[in-house]
Design an enzyme around this catalytic site. Structure first.
Site: not given
Length: 596
Positions: A387-388, A391, A394
């Protein structure tokens, strides 16, 4: 190691390399002095922003100063998070906060001055070739202009700001400090005080009596304060409507969506499409009832474990390998950046004494992103890692493909990249799993994410829409009205296989998000957009990956809805939500197959 190690005892290779941001304290101090000097120059442009050359120089100075302050702020706070008890970095973090506020004040005249220009002057600046790099900024200012008031009215609105935060502040104090819950029995039969934090633990208990008792006690306590809580929520709705009318928005909902330039159709389309797919939720509830082996499924059974906790021990090095393997569909380029992050000090891995809890991805433009974890060797931590890193990548792609100003992406987009990584990891684990128990554990883990992130948040979003519309139409909202609206929505969302206990009608009083109005829908749209992307990537391969990487590289260079649309996810149409629902349906089918 049973004790939590001190920072100095953690392995260097498991720590992030903040020296990539600032080599040492002296470098930080030097940049701090540079930022201080730049603040003094900001005022020189005041009164001259109608001149394209002056405006360009002003924007360039704004970017240079903002980047310095961002770097100072991010570094000092991340150092502080390594060990929050360490006074040196507590002080440094305060120093960075102060210069951040000072910078905001110095730059605060820019937007009002640009907005005071006539429409014709603004249009000329937007079309000016020398200002091409600032075109999106100017267009955004032009769009906001219709809702900016006169100077004296704006001054008045600023003063109202302190009053308008009252409903949220009062609710927060009431909910977190003053509201006390009675004692309830835990699984061992001991009387313990019910708290907000323990409530979900009680609802996850295998003992049904413990669940039911905690549930009834929780809402009975809220029920005793229903008049106060209803008045507080009403005050918040009234405040939203006041702002919407004062700033000439069509509605409170229209006002909240305007900031991200999201059409209202995105919001209503989410609700309508979820309504169409309610039968899937009913099927899932039916399955839950069957798996729990109960005659009646109650609201307090929603968090009860459907399968025994399946203990998956996954060491950090294995978690990295599995995450990388699961992200193979995103192609070589993505994987090499991911590996760079794993190998080169992007991640602070383990818990240490005084370290900030939780996980996040952060960083400053111009250097690689950073990820803070508190890794435990389990499935949850592996999902947190992917998940991290979603980010972080991105941010990496938007920073390397956009200028400073256009690299910042909105909250509306932020959760898409992280959730997509989770979807690909889940798909990979499900395809690889041969143990029916493990597979069932993964399926329920994923199906519950659909229930809580898509259905439940959409129900919240619908509740907010109804209560604002009723107030806008001049209707009053008594505690009984709020409870009836909320109860009826639960009946609609959970279906006939669920006994919708009367107590649930007070749940609206427990949701702090209702004081951050029209925000929760972003959880559902972000999850749907990510699920849609993962479906396209797994089914189409390369063309879908190219579109997705294009999305990551776009940062905030256009409005969120346009960035997604270009990448093949049109949130104003039902399609992404339909695609998410087809994934949810396949999970239910697999679960039904395993329970035969």
């Amino acid at each position: 190691m049973n004790h939590v190690p001190k920072r100095s005892e953690t392995a260097v290779e498991a720590r992030w390399k903040l020296e990539d941001l600032f080599a040492d304290q002296a470098a930080w101090d030097k940049e701090f002095a540079e930022a201080k000097a730049l603040i003094k120059k900001v005022g020189a442009f005041e009164g001259k922003l109608g001149d394209p050359a002056q405006l360009k120089a002003c924007f360039e100075l704004e970017d240079e100063l903002s980047l310095h302050v961002e770097r100072l702020y991010v570094y000092s706070n991340m150092k502080h998070h390594e060990d929050t008890a360490e006074p040196t970095y507590q002080a440094l973090s305060d120093k960075a906060k102060k210069i951040s506020v000072e910078t905001g004040e110095a730059l605060s005249y820019i937007t009002p001055e640009v907005l005071s220009l006539s429409d014709a002057e603004l249009d000329a600046l937007i079309e000016n070739k020398d200002l091409a790099v600032f075109k999106h900024t100017l267009e955004e200012m032009r769009r906001q202009k219709a809702h900016v008031l006169s100077k004296s009215e704006e001054a008045l609105m600023a003063q109202v700001g302190n009053v308008s935060s009252a409903p949220g502040s009062i609710y927060s104090i009431l909910n977190n400090a003053d509201l006390k819950f009675p004692k309830v029995k835990n699984e061992a039969g001991e009387e313990v005080e019910l708290t907000q934090g323990r409530y979900i633990q009680f609802l996850e208990s295998k003992n049904r009596e413990v669940r039911a008792n905690a549930f009834h006690t929780m809402y009975d306590t809220y029920g005793k304060l229903k008049n106060t809580l209803a008045t507080t929520l009403n005050a918040n709705v009234t405040k939203n409507i006041f702002y919407a009318r004062a700033r000439k928005y069509p509605s409170a909902l229209g006002m909240s969506l305007y900031g991200d330039n999201i059409p209202e159709s995105v919001y209503t389309n989410l609700i309508d499409t979820i309504h169409k797919h309610m039968p899937l939720m009913y099927r899932y509830m039916n399955l839950r009832k069957k798996l729990l082996g109960v005659d009646e499924l109650h609201m307090y059974d929603l968090f009860a474990p459907l399968v025994d906790e399946f203990d998956m021990e996954i060491k950090y090095d294995d978690a990295k390998k599995i995450v990388k393997e699961s992200l193979k569909p995103l192609g070589e380029d993505y994987l090499s950046v991911l590996q760079d992050g794993f190998d080169n000090g992007w991640i602070d891995v383990y818990e240490n004494e005084g370290k900030r809890s939780g996980a996040y991805s952060w960083g400053a433009f111009g250097t690689h992103p950073y990820v803070l974890l508190n890794h435990k060797d389990n499935l949850n931590s592996m999902f947190t890692l992917t998940h991290e890193m979603g980010h972080a990548l991105h941010s990496y792609y938007s920073d390397t493909n956009q200028n400073y100003r256009d690299a910042q992406y909105t909250i509306f987009l932020a959760e898409v990249a992280s959730t997509l990584n989770e979807a690909l990891l889940m798909d990979y684990l499900l395809n690889k799993s041969t143990d029916p128990k493990e597979k069932m554990y993964l399926l329920t883990y994923y199906a519950d994410q659909f229930r809580t992130t898509v259905f439940r948040q959409t129900m919240f979003a619908e509740f907010e829409k109804i209560i604002h519309e009723k107030t806008e139409q001049g209707e009053s909202l008594t505690p009984q009205d709020l409870s009836k609206i909320y109860y009826d929505l639960n009946v609609l969302y959970y279906g006939k296989d669920m006994v919708v206990d009367k107590d649930i009608e007070m749940e609206w009083a427990r949701i702090p998000h209702f004081y951050n109005s029209f925000y929760v829908y972003k959880y559902a749209t972000g999850f749907s957009a990510a699920t849609s992307f993962s479906k396209q990537i797994l089914e189409e391969g390369a063309p879908a990956v190219d579109r997705y990487l294009g999305f990551l590289k776009s940062g905030g260079s256009d409005f969120s809805i346009n960035i997604l649309k270009k990448a093949g996810v049109d949130m104003s149409s039902p399609e992404p939500i339909e695609q998410a629902m087809s994934v949810f349906e396949s999970l239910i089918e697999q679960m039904e197959e395993l329970t035969k």
